[in-house]
Design a protein around this motif. Structure first.
Motif, PDB file in Angstrom:
ATOM      1  N   PHE A   1       8.051  -9.187 -28.371  1.00 25.85           N
ATOM      2  CA  PHE A   1       6.777  -8.538 -28.708  1.00 25.85           C
ATOM      3  C   PHE A   1       6.152  -9.218 -29.924  1.00 25.85           C
ATOM      4  N   ASN A   2       6.959  -9.445 -30.952  1.00 29.75           N
ATOM      5  CA  ASN A   2       6.442 -10.083 -32.166  1.00 29.75           C
ATOM      6  C   ASN A   2       5.890 -11.474 -31.871  1.00 29.75           C
ATOM      7  N   ASP A   3       6.561 -12.222 -30.997  1.00 25.45           N
ATOM      8  CA  ASP A   3       6.081 -13.560 -30.621  1.00 25.45           C
ATOM      9  C   ASP A   3       4.774 -13.502 -29.837  1.00 25.45           C
ATOM     10  N   LEU A   4       4.604 -12.436 -29.060  1.00 26.09           N
ATOM     11  CA  LEU A   4       3.418 -12.309 -28.207  1.00 26.09           C
ATOM     12  C   LEU A   4       2.255 -11.590 -28.877  1.00 26.09           C
ATOM     13  N   GLN A   5       2.469 -11.154 -30.109  1.00 25.61           N
ATOM     14  CA  GLN A   5       1.394 -10.442 -30.807  1.00 25.61           C
ATOM     15  C   GLN A   5       0.206 -11.359 -31.042  1.00 25.61           C
TER      16      GLN A   5
ATOM     17  N   GLY B   1      -0.579  -5.911 -33.792  1.00 24.41           N
ATOM     18  CA  GLY B   1       0.206  -4.856 -33.159  1.00 24.41           C
ATOM     19  C   GLY B   1      -0.072  -4.759 -31.671  1.00 24.41           C
ATOM     20  N   LEU B   2      -0.820  -5.730 -31.155  1.00 18.84           N
ATOM     21  CA  LEU B   2      -1.159  -5.775 -29.733  1.00 18.84           C
ATOM     22  C   LEU B   2      -0.736  -7.120 -29.145  1.00 18.84           C
TER      23      LEU B   2
ATOM     24  N   SER C   1      -1.917  -2.168 -15.052  1.00 18.66           N
ATOM     25  CA  SER C   1      -1.460  -0.782 -15.141  1.00 18.66           C
ATOM     26  C   SER C   1      -0.955  -0.439 -16.539  1.00 18.66           C
ATOM     27  N   THR C   2      -0.486  -1.425 -17.261  1.00 19.56           N
ATOM     28  CA  THR C   2       0.005  -1.183 -18.619  1.00 19.56           C
ATOM     29  C   THR C   2      -1.139  -1.176 -19.625  1.00 19.56           C
ATOM     30  N   ALA C   3      -2.043  -2.126 -19.520  1.00 20.77           N
ATOM     31  CA  ALA C   3      -3.132  -2.256 -20.490  1.00 20.77           C
ATOM     32  C   ALA C   3      -4.162  -1.145 -20.331  1.00 20.77           C
TER      33      ALA C   3
ATOM     34  N   LYS D   1       3.935   0.488 -25.095  1.00 24.05           N
ATOM     35  CA  LYS D   1       3.517   0.095 -23.749  1.00 24.05           C
ATOM     36  C   LYS D   1       4.263  -1.154 -23.295  1.00 24.05           C
ATOM     37  N   PHE D   2       4.489  -2.078 -24.217  1.00 20.57           N
ATOM     38  CA  PHE D   2       5.198  -3.322 -23.905  1.00 20.57           C
ATOM     39  C   PHE D   2       6.633  -3.027 -23.468  1.00 20.57           C
ATOM     40  N   ILE D   3       7.320  -2.167 -24.199  1.00 18.35           N
ATOM     41  CA  ILE D   3       8.692  -1.805 -23.836  1.00 18.35           C
ATOM     42  C   ILE D   3       8.719  -1.131 -22.467  1.00 18.35           C
ATOM     43  N   ASN D   4       7.779  -0.240 -22.241  1.00 20.24           N
ATOM     44  CA  ASN D   4       7.684   0.422 -20.939  1.00 20.24           C
ATOM     45  C   ASN D   4       7.453  -0.602 -19.836  1.00 20.24           C
ATOM     46  N   LEU D   5       6.587  -1.567 -20.078  1.00 22.88           N
ATOM     47  CA  LEU D   5       6.312  -2.632 -19.113  1.00 22.88           C
ATOM     48  C   LEU D   5       7.584  -3.410 -18.780  1.00 22.88           C
ATOM     49  N   LEU D   6       8.331  -3.813 -19.802  1.00 12.53           N
ATOM     50  CA  LEU D   6       9.549  -4.589 -19.556  1.00 12.53           C
ATOM     51  C   LEU D   6      10.571  -3.781 -18.762  1.00 12.53           C
ATOM     52  N   CYS D   7      10.661  -2.496 -19.024  1.00 13.50           N
ATOM     53  CA  CYS D   7      11.569  -1.637 -18.253  1.00 13.50           C
ATOM     54  C   CYS D   7      11.152  -1.588 -16.791  1.00 13.50           C
TER      55      CYS D   7
END
Length: 155
Positions: free
Chosen positions: A83-87, A92-93, A125-127, A137-143
């Motif tokens: 997530f930090n790499d993709l920010q 925070g997005l 669906s996530t965004a 939302k990112f964690i939910n997406l990866l799950c």
């Protein structure tokens, strides 16, 4: 629908923090467990708790913990670093274009890669209508990606 048995190691880890017979952890106990067992910071544990407290009752059930454990548990630090790499500019997005590239090569639990249409579906669906993906939302997406049964078989 098949009922899946909760692995013994999941029950044992969870039960170390249970103080009653309900097999539910109040938020403080759940945060303590996430911090100690997975070496998460207080902030990270709070975010993870929020994602997996599906019924939003400020408790983590054994079932909810099992969902966490089996989708990101041991990889929590990897996903947080991702997530930090993709920010995008430390907002925070997630940068959606960079996320697209990551999802194209990510593997599901079955070892499959996602098709373009699947990547698009997951991102849209996530965004949502605001077209933003924050850490929860990112964690939910990866799950969801990990549990996804579609995709292209890896060769």
């Amino acid at each position: 629908m098949a009922i899946r048995k909760i692995p013994k190691e999941v029950e044992q880890m969870f039960d170390k923090y249970v103080t009653n017979f309900t097999r539910r952890l109040k938020k403080d106990a759940a945060l303590n467990m996430l911090e100690k067992e997975f070496s998460l910071s207080e902030e990270e544990a709070d975010i993870i708790f929020g994602v997996f407290d599906k019924d939003q009752n400020n408790e983590l059930s054994l079932w909810e913990f099992n969902q966490f454990y089996n989708t990101i548990g041991g990889d929590a630090h990897t996903y947080l670093a991702m997530f930090n790499d993709l920010q995008k500019d430390h907002t925070g997005l997630v940068d959606i274009e960079r996320l697209w590239d990551v999802l194209k090569v990510m593997k599901t639990a079955q070892g499959n890669t996602l098709e373009e249409k699947d990547v698009e579906m997951f991102i849209k669906s996530t965004a949502g209508s605001e077209k933003k993906i924050d850490l929860p939302k990112f964690i939910n997406l990866l799950c969801r990606v990990k549990l996804f049964r579609g995709g292209v078989e890896a060769h």
